[in-house]
Design an enzyme around this catalytic site. Structure first.
Site, PDB file in Angstrom:
ATOM      1  N   TRP A  66      -5.654   0.661  10.206  1.00  0.00           N
ATOM      2  CA  TRP A  66      -5.591   0.622   8.739  1.00  0.00           C
ATOM      3  C   TRP A  66      -5.279  -0.792   8.279  1.00  0.00           C
ATOM      4  O   TRP A  66      -5.735  -1.230   7.228  1.00  0.00           O
ATOM      5  CB  TRP A  66      -4.569   1.634   8.233  1.00  0.00           C
ATOM      6  CG  TRP A  66      -4.550   1.750   6.743  1.00  0.00           C
ATOM      7  CD1 TRP A  66      -3.499   1.507   5.919  1.00  0.00           C
ATOM      8  CD2 TRP A  66      -5.640   2.121   5.886  1.00  0.00           C
ATOM      9  NE1 TRP A  66      -3.860   1.711   4.606  1.00  0.00           N
ATOM     10  CE2 TRP A  66      -5.177   2.087   4.562  1.00  0.00           C
ATOM     11  CE3 TRP A  66      -6.967   2.476   6.114  1.00  0.00           C
ATOM     12  CZ2 TRP A  66      -5.978   2.395   3.469  1.00  0.00           C
ATOM     13  CZ3 TRP A  66      -7.773   2.784   5.019  1.00  0.00           C
ATOM     14  CH2 TRP A  66      -7.272   2.736   3.712  1.00  0.00           C
TER      15      TRP A  66
ATOM     16  N   GLU B  22     -11.513   4.599   3.818  1.00  0.00           N
ATOM     17  CA  GLU B  22     -11.138   5.562   4.866  1.00  0.00           C
ATOM     18  C   GLU B  22     -12.262   5.726   5.889  1.00  0.00           C
ATOM     19  O   GLU B  22     -12.001   5.809   7.092  1.00  0.00           O
ATOM     20  CB  GLU B  22     -10.764   6.917   4.251  1.00  0.00           C
ATOM     21  CG  GLU B  22      -9.490   6.905   3.436  1.00  0.00           C
ATOM     22  CD  GLU B  22      -8.216   6.618   4.218  1.00  0.00           C
ATOM     23  OE1 GLU B  22      -8.237   6.593   5.462  1.00  0.00           O
ATOM     24  OE2 GLU B  22      -7.174   6.415   3.571  1.00  0.00           O
TER      25      GLU B  22
ATOM     26  N   TYR C  12       0.837  -1.205   0.000  1.00  0.00           N
ATOM     27  CA  TYR C  12       0.000   0.000   0.000  1.00  0.00           C
ATOM     28  C   TYR C  12       0.871   1.255   0.000  1.00  0.00           C
ATOM     29  O   TYR C  12       0.669   2.175  -0.802  1.00  0.00           O
ATOM     30  CB  TYR C  12      -0.958  -0.011   1.203  1.00  0.00           C
ATOM     31  CG  TYR C  12      -1.823   1.225   1.261  1.00  0.00           C
ATOM     32  CD1 TYR C  12      -2.853   1.421   0.342  1.00  0.00           C
ATOM     33  CD2 TYR C  12      -1.600   2.216   2.208  1.00  0.00           C
ATOM     34  CE1 TYR C  12      -3.634   2.571   0.373  1.00  0.00           C
ATOM     35  CE2 TYR C  12      -2.374   3.370   2.248  1.00  0.00           C
ATOM     36  CZ  TYR C  12      -3.386   3.532   1.328  1.00  0.00           C
ATOM     37  OH  TYR C  12      -4.152   4.669   1.350  1.00  0.00           O
TER      38      TYR C  12
END
Length: 193
Positions: free
Chosen positions: A51, A43, A21
């Site tokens: 995350w 998000e 990522y």
């Protein structure tokens, strides 16, 4: 501690997940409305969670939300809401699910007015984080300050995704993020003289 300095300390699967990522997506501009919408969904769903949890569930989010197809998600019915609430592969939070559906409807409206979600973002760029947050709260659901900041930083509208010493920083600059457009336009003006 920046995300860039956090990655080298990781090992194994965790490092591979975050490394991919960080190296290939974080801070890079996205020019596809469905992918922008998908990043917004991710998000929003990260709120209150790590995350890493969201990255691990990305494939199941894509499947559950029809590959982040804005038109399909905007047309979701109560049956779809219940399907999503029963899907253990995503975050089963009614507020976040409702936000995805309502935000898809808002993006369809923005596409009608501006041509695309990306063009709407470009139209409002540049803004301060505070100005962006106000705009997002007026336009979308479940978009608090941190969600808006991460969405815009991760898609190249706000700086800060990578520290300048990170090797990925130069790759992001080559991808021409919106936050660097002022520098780009000054450089192009200087080149035209």
């Amino acid at each position: 501690m920046s995300y860039c300095s956090y990655i080298p300390a990781m090992t194994g699967e965790k490092k591979a997940l975050h490394g991919n990522y960080h190296d290939n997506y974080y801070g890079f501009p996205i020019h596809d409305d469905n992918e922008l919408f998908g990043r917004l969904i991710m998000e929003i769903n990260q709120a209150g969670l790590s995350w890493e949890t969201i990255l691990k569930k990305e494939a199941t989010f894509r499947k559950a939300y029809h590959q982040f197809n804005i038109k399909k998600v905007a047309a979701y019915t109560e049956k779809d809401r219940e399907r999503l609430m029963a899907d253990a592969g995503i975050i089963r939070n009614r507020l976040k699910i409702n936000a995805a559906i309502e935000n898809a409807k808002s993006i369809l409206q923005l596409q009608k007015e501006y041509g695309s979600f990306e063009k709407w973002l470009d139209h409002h760029h540049p803004k301060t984080k505070e100005e962006w947050v106000k705009l997002f709260k007026k336009t979308f659901r479940f978009t608090g300050g941190e969600i808006v900041n991460e969405f815009l930083m991760s898609t190249g509208y706000l700086p800060g995704a990578h520290v300048e010493s990170c090797p990925v920083y130069k790759k992001v600059l080559k991808a021409r993020p919106a936050w660097n457009s002022k520098v780009k336009s000054q450089n192009s003006k200087a080149g035209n003289k």
